[in-house]
Scaffold this motif. Structure first.
Motif, PDB file in Angstrom:
ATOM      1  N   GLY A 194      25.625  58.365  43.838  1.00 38.69           N
ATOM      2  CA  GLY A 194      25.804  58.162  42.512  1.00 38.69           C
ATOM      3  C   GLY A 194      26.859  57.200  41.913  1.00 38.69           C
ATOM      4  N   LEU A 195      26.945  56.086  42.543  1.00 38.54           N
ATOM      5  CA  LEU A 195      27.996  55.067  42.333  1.00 38.54           C
ATOM      6  C   LEU A 195      27.494  53.704  41.887  1.00 38.54           C
ATOM      7  N   GLY A 196      26.204  53.831  41.318  1.00 43.12           N
ATOM      8  CA  GLY A 196      25.612  52.680  40.931  1.00 43.12           C
ATOM      9  C   GLY A 196      25.420  51.588  42.037  1.00 43.12           C
ATOM     10  N   THR A 197      25.082  50.481  41.610  1.00 49.52           N
ATOM     11  CA  THR A 197      24.866  49.472  42.721  1.00 49.52           C
ATOM     12  C   THR A 197      25.683  48.076  42.342  1.00 49.52           C
ATOM     13  N   GLY A 198      25.890  47.268  43.343  1.00 45.67           N
ATOM     14  CA  GLY A 198      26.665  45.914  43.027  1.00 45.67           C
ATOM     15  C   GLY A 198      28.033  46.128  43.715  1.00 45.67           C
ATOM     16  N   SER A 199      28.708  45.087  43.800  1.00 47.87           N
ATOM     17  CA  SER A 199      29.804  45.025  44.577  1.00 47.87           C
ATOM     18  C   SER A 199      31.179  44.685  43.325  1.00 47.87           C
ATOM     19  N   THR A 200      31.065  45.247  42.359  1.00 39.44           N
ATOM     20  CA  THR A 200      32.411  44.980  41.518  1.00 39.44           C
ATOM     21  C   THR A 200      33.361  46.071  41.850  1.00 39.44           C
ATOM     22  N   PHE A 201      34.358  45.640  42.298  1.00 40.50           N
ATOM     23  CA  PHE A 201      35.556  46.600  42.662  1.00 40.50           C
ATOM     24  C   PHE A 201      36.615  46.518  41.595  1.00 40.50           C
ATOM     25  N   ILE A 202      37.285  47.485  41.638  1.00 39.53           N
ATOM     26  CA  ILE A 202      38.658  47.544  40.774  1.00 39.53           C
ATOM     27  C   ILE A 202      39.212  46.268  40.335  1.00 39.53           C
ATOM     28  N   GLY A 203      39.531  45.262  41.683  1.00 42.82           N
ATOM     29  CA  GLY A 203      40.124  44.223  41.658  1.00 42.82           C
ATOM     30  C   GLY A 203      39.285  43.020  40.961  1.00 42.82           C
ATOM     31  N   ASN A 204      37.945  43.378  40.859  1.00 42.78           N
ATOM     32  CA  ASN A 204      37.137  42.160  40.257  1.00 42.78           C
ATOM     33  C   ASN A 204      37.275  42.380  38.717  1.00 42.78           C
ATOM     34  N   VAL A 205      37.353  43.529  38.388  1.00 44.74           N
ATOM     35  CA  VAL A 205      37.343  43.832  36.929  1.00 44.74           C
ATOM     36  C   VAL A 205      38.698  43.575  36.443  1.00 44.74           C
ATOM     37  N   VAL A 206      39.840  43.858  37.271  1.00 47.93           N
ATOM     38  CA  VAL A 206      41.244  43.240  36.716  1.00 47.93           C
ATOM     39  C   VAL A 206      41.120  41.771  36.677  1.00 47.93           C
ATOM     40  N   TYR A 207      40.939  41.195  37.680  1.00 44.44           N
ATOM     41  CA  TYR A 207      40.817  39.625  37.613  1.00 44.44           C
ATOM     42  C   TYR A 207      40.126  39.179  36.523  1.00 44.44           C
ATOM     43  N   ASN A 208      38.746  39.489  36.211  1.00 42.75           N
ATOM     44  CA  ASN A 208      38.148  39.061  35.268  1.00 42.75           C
ATOM     45  C   ASN A 208      38.669  39.323  33.813  1.00 42.75           C
ATOM     46  N   ASN A 209      39.267  40.657  33.735  1.00 44.70           N
ATOM     47  CA  ASN A 209      39.845  40.694  32.300  1.00 44.70           C
ATOM     48  C   ASN A 209      41.017  39.800  32.302  1.00 44.70           C
ATOM     49  N   VAL A 210      41.745  39.418  33.337  1.00 47.51           N
ATOM     50  CA  VAL A 210      43.003  38.451  33.113  1.00 47.51           C
ATOM     51  C   VAL A 210      42.364  37.138  32.927  1.00 47.51           C
ATOM     52  N   GLY A 211      41.822  36.545  33.891  1.00 51.88           N
ATOM     53  CA  GLY A 211      41.466  35.037  34.139  1.00 51.88           C
ATOM     54  C   GLY A 211      40.334  34.566  33.249  1.00 51.88           C
ATOM     55  N   ILE A 212      39.304  35.531  32.732  1.00 48.47           N
ATOM     56  CA  ILE A 212      38.290  35.226  32.192  1.00 48.47           C
ATOM     57  C   ILE A 212      38.348  35.699  30.628  1.00 48.47           C
TER      58      ILE A 212
END
Lengths: 314, 401, 268
Positions: free
Chosen positions: A262-280
């Motif tokens: 029940g956790l969806g698909t893909g490889s977006t982890f906490i680190g990715n979302v944090v990194y994207n929100n800061v850097g992008i």
């Protein structure tokens, strides 16, 4: 030598009175020693962690891209209400747990051999062998795994030579699990080995004297005493997986493995979302709010680890 | 990586940027009308650019797209000017805007920004006016690129145009002996698990472009200006596409690796990936399907707080020369803005001038929907278009959910 | 003594895990000879041209230099601060000692992205320019922890009576430290320093958030991966680093890897 030292006249003045004064006040000496590192930690590290927590309550102005110091709970509300973030957090925690258990299982027999069976020379060589990977760039090693696991990589080449069907491991969660377990393994082996090494052989002999077979002795004597080391190692494997964004970017993909949980698909982890929100997205307050999640998780983990005595085994 | 500062000095820009950005951001990178600068000018409009190039400072810090700083033209540049080039790659316009915050933070000198980043950088005060008189080849640029709406406002040049090009459909020639004619390949369940697209919210525009042709009843005209209904339909399409995706690529190198190891057979790409793969003799090719393509017009912009402005101008001069324009065009797979580059391209690779349409803009140019930042105000003045922050959150939901 | 079967099984496992650890590492120097500039299996051909190209690449030289400088400075700072902390904690039993112990574990126990993001916000808020010094601050913070752990572990195993005996014999504080304490902890200090330097040299996440336009070696490597077409240069550099560090690592292992306590019959 002793007589010479005793007979040597003490220096008058100089550092001697100060040292004597300090000797009578051991707490003062400790305070002096502790102040520089503590100051570093409090003024730099704790201050920045506090700033992170505070930033989580601020917001970004999308037009001017400036941080506005307006206190609100919007960031946290988004994380809690939007199901996407629950999925992301869930899959990160599950992966961290699986990797930790994997590394513990791999490391235990390895550390046991190193600590209790290997000769002194082999012990040194094995320890060097465990340390050496830390010097071979993390990114380069992950990239080697891409080469091994992908569709026309080493693994499939090997399987095909053995007339087996090719595995579809490249850019999946299985690939991430393998790579994470691989990269953090030395961090699990070292504390486990240190803890195991401290178990005196005499205890094992005593257990044998009491009639325990070797396996029982390992289970009832070595395992409980080495557990703090394993837990100490698990702190690293868990927290390193929790915050990593590089391995998901390089090795992750859209495999459906999480759907069954029940956790969806893909490889977006906490680190990715944090990194994207800061850097992008340049939305530092939101990234900060997200970053408090792994902090909270690790705080709980550390509490549990402390109970199990891991802090003495670091 | 730098974020923006929350300091008193920056509050000056709040009023100017907020109002100006709304109107100015409607100017797009294609044949759109000039920016409606009926409100306050950009914050750095009054900064006087250099009148002459002084001695080099020995270093140049660039923010660039992967492939924009290849050794073949960087090495001669460093040898001639002594400026050592230090490049930081960014995979999306948003990333470039973030890195450039605070006028480059006193760290970066130039950024090779695309149309959708340019106006955000200009109105954010992160880039400063440049003097085209210091760039001899400027006079050889095609007229449109001398002062395109995305980098020139009220006659002030906030950068010097560089190159432009399309986002292409990259495919394996083994799987597709004949080039696919439609973007539908990327949405076709027959290719489940062997597709890749960029991990960039602007990709929503590509899906919208596809829907423009396949669902004309939606009435999409500009893929960057979508009403709620059009936006929802596009997101639905992207959610349908997700099970077909092998991996959303963040890094150009990742897509190159995906095709090298036969993990995917088709994907959305920049021509850079095609050229790199073909140079390494991987069996791929690219094409622009009938529905048209999104694209980008790039400009080298000078950071407001650039620490090495002389080296920056020397660099801009260098990359505007016909030979370097040709080299870069062929290396990356894009079209130069310098008219004289055509001859050099032909010399290096026969028929390349025509292939990349370097000689004439024409209908090829018109067929490309250049990147621009989606904002709430649509072209016709109504205010019900979806803005970029919603594009971002929708994209996160699609890829991470 | 373990049974023969158990010993065999353990040896087999150790060999298996060693292969697991080292096969990916062995691929790195192999692909330094790759005749193609992208990586595919099997190797299309061999060439040595990448060695010269990497040697002449100014970006590699700059990145390597920056990583070395930052690592050395951070390790030096960490040595001083970490050892001080270890000595202080070892001696004191005070209220809040547990809290301080917890504090010193945080930089490694919290994910790197948290540390990186915090420091990034801190530098922005205080207006500190990003430079080698911001990188050093980030690295020092977790290097202190490593030195602290190593020295503290050794201090705990050291018999305090040795120190007292030295002082009974007339040595003042400084002499005791120089002649008795320091030799006892020297190897743990060296091992801690080496491990701290290793982590600083290879660190990428915290560095990404605390560097300005500068590239340390890991950041340069990530940039090369983004570019996707000069990959053999990465392999050359990493192979070089591995080669240079084999001997120091063996020495470090010798210094910390097992003091054979478990083998003594005396219980602790």
């Amino acid at each position: 030598m002793a007589a010479e030292t005793v007979g040597r006249p003490r220096k008058k003045g100089g550092a001697a009175p100060l040292q004597a004064w300090l000797w009578r006040r051991p707490w003062l000496r400790s305070v002096l020693l502790l102040t520089p590192p503590l100051a570093w930690f409090v003024l730099i590290y704790l201050a920045s962690l506090a700033l992170l927590l505070v930033t989580a309550f601020w917001q970004i102005n999308f037009f001017t891209t400036q941080i506005e110091q307006v206190w609100n709970l919007d960031n946290f509300r988004t994380i809690v209400s939007d199901p996407t973030y629950r999925l992301i957090i869930g899959r990160t925690v599950v992966m961290a747990a699986i990797v930790t258990v994997t590394d513990a299982i791999i490391a235990f027999p390895f550390a046991y051999y190193m600590a209790r069976v290997a000769s002194r020379r082999v012990q040194t060589l094995l320890f060097a062998a465990v340390l050496l990977p830390l010097w071979a760039s993390y990114i380069a090693r992950v990239y080697s795994w891409i080469l091994i696991l992908n569709h026309s990589g080493v693994l499939n080449w090997g399987l095909q030579s053995l007339r087996l069907p090719p595995a579809d491991v490249g850019y999946t969660n299985v690939a991430m699990w393998i790579v994470f377990s691989y990269i953090w393994l030395p961090f699990m082996i070292i504390p486990t080995y240190s803890a195991m090494e401290r178990v005196p052989e005499s205890l094992m002999e005593a257990a044998a004297d009491l009639g325990a077979r070797r396996f029982r002795a390992v289970r009832d004597v070595v395992l409980p005493l080495a557990l703090p080391g394993v837990v100490a190692g698990s702190i690293f494997t868990f927290s390193l997986t929790l915050g990593d964004y590089i391995t998901p970017i390089l090795v992750g993909g859209e495999s459906s493995g999480w759907r069954s949980l029940g956790l969806g698909t893909g490889s977006t982890f906490i680190g990715n979302v944090v990194y994207n929100n800061v850097g992008i997205a340049n939305n530092v307050p939101f990234a900060a709010a997200l970053a408090t999640i792994p902090v909270a998780i690790m705080a709980l983990y550390l509490l549990g680890a402390k109970r199990l005595g891991a802090f003495e085994a670091l | 990586m730098n974020t923006t500062e929350a300091g008193p000095g920056f509050r000056l820009r709040l009023a100017t940027a907020a109002a100006a950005a709304v109107i100015a951001l409607t100017a797009c990178g294609s044949t759109g009308p000039a920016a409606g600068s009926t409100t306050a000018p950009p914050p750095t409009a009054n900064l006087k650019p250099l009148t002459s190039i002084g001695p080099g400072e020995g270093q140049l810090n660039l923010i660039a797209w992967e492939g924009y700083t290849d050794t073949s033209w960087v090495k001669p540049f460093t040898a001639a000017t002594g400026c050592k080039v230090n490049a930081k790659f960014a995979g999306s316009s948003a990333e470039m805007v973030t890195l450039m915050a605070g006028g480059g933070g006193g760290q970066y000198d130039m950024v090779s920004a695309s149309g959708d980043a340019d106006l955000r950088l200009i109105y954010g005060g992160d880039v400063r006016p440049m003097n085209p008189d210091l760039i001899p080849d400027f006079n050889n640029f095609q007229d449109y690129f001398k002062a395109p709406a995305y980098n020139t406002i009220n006659g002030i040049h906030y950068g010097i145009s560089l190159q432009w090009g399309p986002n292409v459909l990259l495919y394996s020639t083994k799987k597709f002996p004949v080039a696919p004619t439609s973007w539908g390949v990327l949405y076709d369940p027959a290719y489940k698990g062997v597709i890749t697209v960029p991990d960039n919210p602007i990709q929503i525009a590509d899906a919208a472009l596809y829907l423009k042709s396949t669902q004309p009843n939606l009435g999409i005209t500009d893929p960057y200006e979508l009403t709620q209904k059009q936006f929802d339909a596009t997101i639905a399409l992207l959610k349908q596409q997700k099970p077909l995706i092998k991996k959303y690529w963040d890094l150009a190198g990742t897509e190159i690796q995906l095709f090298t190891s036969n993990e995917v057979v088709a994907g959305a790409a920049w021509p850079y990936q095609t050229n790199t793969l073909q140079a390494a003799r991987v069996a791929v090719a690219d094409t622009i399907p009938t529905e048209g393509a999104t694209g980008w017009g790039d400009t080298w912009m000078l950071a407001t707080n650039a620490p090495h402005p002389n080296c920056a101008y020397m660099w801009t001069k260098w990359v505007s020369t016909p030979l370097v324009q040709a080299e870069q065009a062929l290396f990356f797979g894009e079209t130069p803005v310098n008219k004289l580059a055509c001859a050099q391209m032909e010399r290096l690779q026969a028929h390349s001038c025509a292939q990349y349409h370097a000689d004439a803009l024409g209908s090829y140019f018109d067929s490309i929907k250049f990147w621009k930042t989606p904002i709430a105000t649509c072209d016709d003045g109504s205010k019900n278009c979806i803005d970029y922050s919603q594009w971002q959150s929708a994209w996160t939901t699609v890829t991470a959910g | 003594m373990e049974s023969l079967w158990a010993r065999f099984a353990l040896r087999f496992w150790v060999v298996l895990i060693l292969l697991f650890l080292f096969i990916p590492i062995l691929l790195i120097p192999l692909y330094a000879f790759n005749s193609s500039n992208i990586e595919s299996w099997p190797l299309p051909g061999l060439t040595t041209k990448w060695f010269a190209e990497t040697w002449n690449d100014t970006e590699v030289q700059t990145a390597l230099g920056l990583s070395l400088r930052a690592g050395l400075i951070a390790t030096a700072l960490a040595l001083i601060l970490g050892s001080c902390a270890a000595f202080a904690i070892h001696r004191m039993t005070f209220f809040g000692r547990d809290v301080v112990s917890l504090l010193f574990v945080l930089p490694l126990a919290l994910p790197g992205i948290v540390t990186g993001l915090s420091l990034n916000s801190f530098f922005h808020y205080t207006g500190i320019t990003f430079s080698i010094w911001t990188i050093v601050v980030g690295h020092t913070t977790f290097c202190i922890v490593i030195v602290y752990n190593n020295v503290l572990a050794r201090l705990r195993r050291t018999q305090g009576s040795l120190i007292e005996a030295a002082m009974d014999l007339g040595a003042n504080g400084f002499q005791t430290f120089r002649d008795v304490t320091l030799p006892l902890i020297a190897t743990s200090v060296v091992a801690g320093a080496m491990l701290a330097f290793a982590l600083s040299f290879d660190e990428v996440i915290v560095t990404t958030f605390t560097a300005g336009a500068q590239n340390t070696l890991p950041i340069w490597i990530f940039g090369a991966i983004r570019l996707g077409q000069r990959l053999p240069e990465v392999n050359v550099v990493v192979s070089f680093v591995i080669l240079v560090t084999i001997v120091p690592v063996i020495i470090a292992a010798r210094l910390t890897g097992g003091s054979g306590i478990a083998r003594t019959t005396a219980a602790r």
